[in-house]
Design an enzyme around this catalytic site. Structure first.
Site, PDB file in Angstrom:
ATOM      1  N   ARG A  93      72.250  15.258  38.078  1.00 45.58           N
ATOM      2  CA  ARG A  93      72.427  15.817  36.734  1.00 45.58           C
ATOM      3  C   ARG A  93      73.883  16.247  36.514  1.00 45.58           C
ATOM      4  NH1 ARG A  93      69.162  20.879  33.802  1.00 45.58           N
ATOM      5  NH2 ARG A  93      70.592  21.039  32.044  1.00 45.58           N
ATOM      6  N   ASN A 147      61.605  14.804  32.501  1.00 52.66           N
ATOM      7  CA  ASN A 147      62.513  14.328  31.451  1.00 52.66           C
ATOM      8  C   ASN A 147      63.191  13.025  31.830  1.00 52.66           C
ATOM      9  OD1 ASN A 147      62.360  16.137  29.265  1.00 52.66           O
ATOM     10  ND2 ASN A 147      63.467  17.696  30.413  1.00 52.66           N
ATOM     11  N   HIS A 199      62.493  15.740  22.033  1.00 47.63           N
ATOM     12  CA  HIS A 199      63.841  16.265  21.814  1.00 47.63           C
ATOM     13  C   HIS A 199      64.488  15.702  20.548  1.00 47.63           C
ATOM     14  CE1 HIS A 199      64.455  17.698  26.259  1.00 47.63           C
ATOM     15  NE2 HIS A 199      63.416  18.259  25.648  1.00 47.63           N
ATOM     16  N   TYR A 254      67.851  20.582  19.929  1.00 47.35           N
ATOM     17  CA  TYR A 254      68.543  19.381  20.403  1.00 47.35           C
ATOM     18  C   TYR A 254      69.218  18.610  19.267  1.00 47.35           C
ATOM     19  CZ  TYR A 254      66.552  20.020  25.030  1.00 47.35           C
ATOM     20  OH  TYR A 254      66.240  20.530  26.264  1.00 47.35           O
TER      21      TYR A 254
END
Length: 440
Positions: A93, A147, A199, A254
């Site tokens: 990430r 996700n 999102h 988002y």
């Protein structure tokens, strides 16, 4: 009695999930929870597993907690499988968020280039899990929290060996609770008609006790209290009041990446200088959480977990499982096969909409055409998602480049190719589908 298998059991979120099952034991008789992880997650699995056992013991409920690195053992005979894993761990990430910034592009976990690469790494692993489920628990429901939840769920719907899959996000329930707080009422009095993608979901209408209060809520959002509706992991930069009034529907946090792209990019670049990208902040939060979790006297979910950004996860996940098990036929917002629910989106695509939850799964509530003001952006993101999923499944470099380029956060084809090549090299260990054949 029910068996739950949780893939990614060593996650810092697991205490939320355990708390959710404990709270609902009278209506959801779970006898066994299997927490499964990979070798790299062994230490965290043991720490969080020990906490889970202490939580169950304190609550006095007869739930057995099992820890294993053997996924198939965990899946054998499971009734529900929940997934909350991160391929490449937080180090991946960090790369997702840092590399795009070098090119003046937002780096974010589930949006833009970062979201693309999280999908490319995650989808093949999820499809492998589905193969195991088809063999060891073919009747189980897959509740996906991993996700990017919408893309991962759609990949299973289109390519998976199991079809009983539901994607889940804590954002809709979080939004509902926050809106209720802003209005000064109990959450059960608020109903929000959610529609869109994960999102990328909008509140088309907000009701209080059956009365449409959308304009009142938009007025609040356009004022100075919008921070009451936002989430921990996205900066609250406020909204241009006239824009919110013009939009006419409730955006989710988002949407800031798309409607406030330059401001969000500047905020990220500034944050990097002070504390690093969000993943680096989360690494520190997680280190602190796991130190807390080690305390042999801790036997409840610590309040510090809310800083992690996953508030209400247990309510979303456990409510869904309880509603399926009890055929409650209540309304929840989940990611499901579209099948004509939202006009203009392919039937086999995943959409995030309100559904009636039955023992046979979610029954989507028809939406029809989205408002013109939001339909275009939703369609563009869906084109990106479908192309990204094909790239993940096939390892086709050109599909990945196309997905990168059509994402609205990427400004040009040239920059798209530069970011793609850089990130492919950075994530090479987790993208075998792209490196088993030559690409140019």
């Amino acid at each position: 009695m029910l068996k739950i298998a949780t893939i990614g059991g060593g996650s810092s979120y697991t205490p939320e999930l355990i708390e959710g099952f404990i709270k609902r034991y009278d209506e959801l008789p779970v006898s066994d929870i299997w927490l499964v992880d990979i070798e790299e997650g062994r230490e965290k699995l043991e720490i969080v597993g020990a906490l889970a056992k202490r939580m169950v013991e304190k609550a006095g409920v007869p739930i057995n907690i099992h820890l294993t690195l053997d996924r198939r053992e965990a899946l054998e005979g499971a009734d529900f499988v929940t997934t909350q894993f991160r391929v490449g761990l937080l180090d991946a990430r960090v790369k997702d968020e840092k590399i795009p910034l070098k090119y003046g592009v937002i780096g974010q976990e589930t949006n833009g280039p970062g979201g693309l690469f999280k999908a490319l790494r995650t989808i093949p692993v999820m499809l492998d899990i589905c193969e195991d489920m088809a063999e060891f628990c073919p009747d189980a429901w897959l509740i996906n929290f991993t996700n990017p939840a919408g893309m991962v769920t759609e990949a299973v719907l289109r390519y998976g060996a199991v079809k009983k899959v539901i994607g889940l996000c804590n954002l809709p329930i979080h939004t509902k609770i926050r809106i209720a707080q802003v209005l000064g009422v109990e959450p059960e009095r608020v109903y929000i008609q959610f529609a869109g993608l994960n999102h990328m979901v909008y509140g088309l209408n907000v009701f209080l006790d059956g009365e449409n209060v959308t304009q009142k809520v938009l007025g609040i959002l356009a004022g100075e209290t919008s921070s009451d509706i936002d989430v921990k992991n996205i900066p609250d930069l406020g909204w241009e009041p006239d824009f919110i009034k013009a939009l006419g529907v409730l955006p989710c946090p988002y949407h800031r990446y798309y409607y406030q792209t330059q401001k969000m990019l500047e905020e990220e670049l500034e944050a990097v200088k002070k504390e690093g990208v969000r993943a680096e902040v989360v690494k520190k939060l997680e280190a602190d959480l796991f130190e807390l979790y080690k305390d042999p006297n801790l036997n409840v979910k610590p309040p510090q977990l809310e800083k992690r950004g996953g508030a209400y996860y247990s309510d979303a996940a456990c409510n869904l499982i309880a509603s399926i098990y009890n055929d409650r036929r209540d309304i929840q917002t989940v990611n499901v096969r579209n099948n004509g629910t939202i006009a203009g989106i392919p039937d086999d695509s995943a959409v995030e909409v309100n559904c009636v939850i039955t023992k046979d799964g979610p029954q989507p509530i028809h939406v029809g055409a989205l408002p013109v003001a939001v339909n275009g952006l939703v369609q563009q993101i869906k084109s990106f998602e479908r192309t990204a999923i094909e790239a993940a499944v096939t390892g086709d470099y050109h599909k990945a480049l196309l997905a990168m380029t059509i994402n609205p956060l990427v400004p040009s084809d040239t920059i798209a190719k530069q970011i793609l090549d850089d990130m492919l090299e950075a994530h090479k260990d987790y993208l075998p589908q792209f490196f088993s054949r030559a690409h140019s």
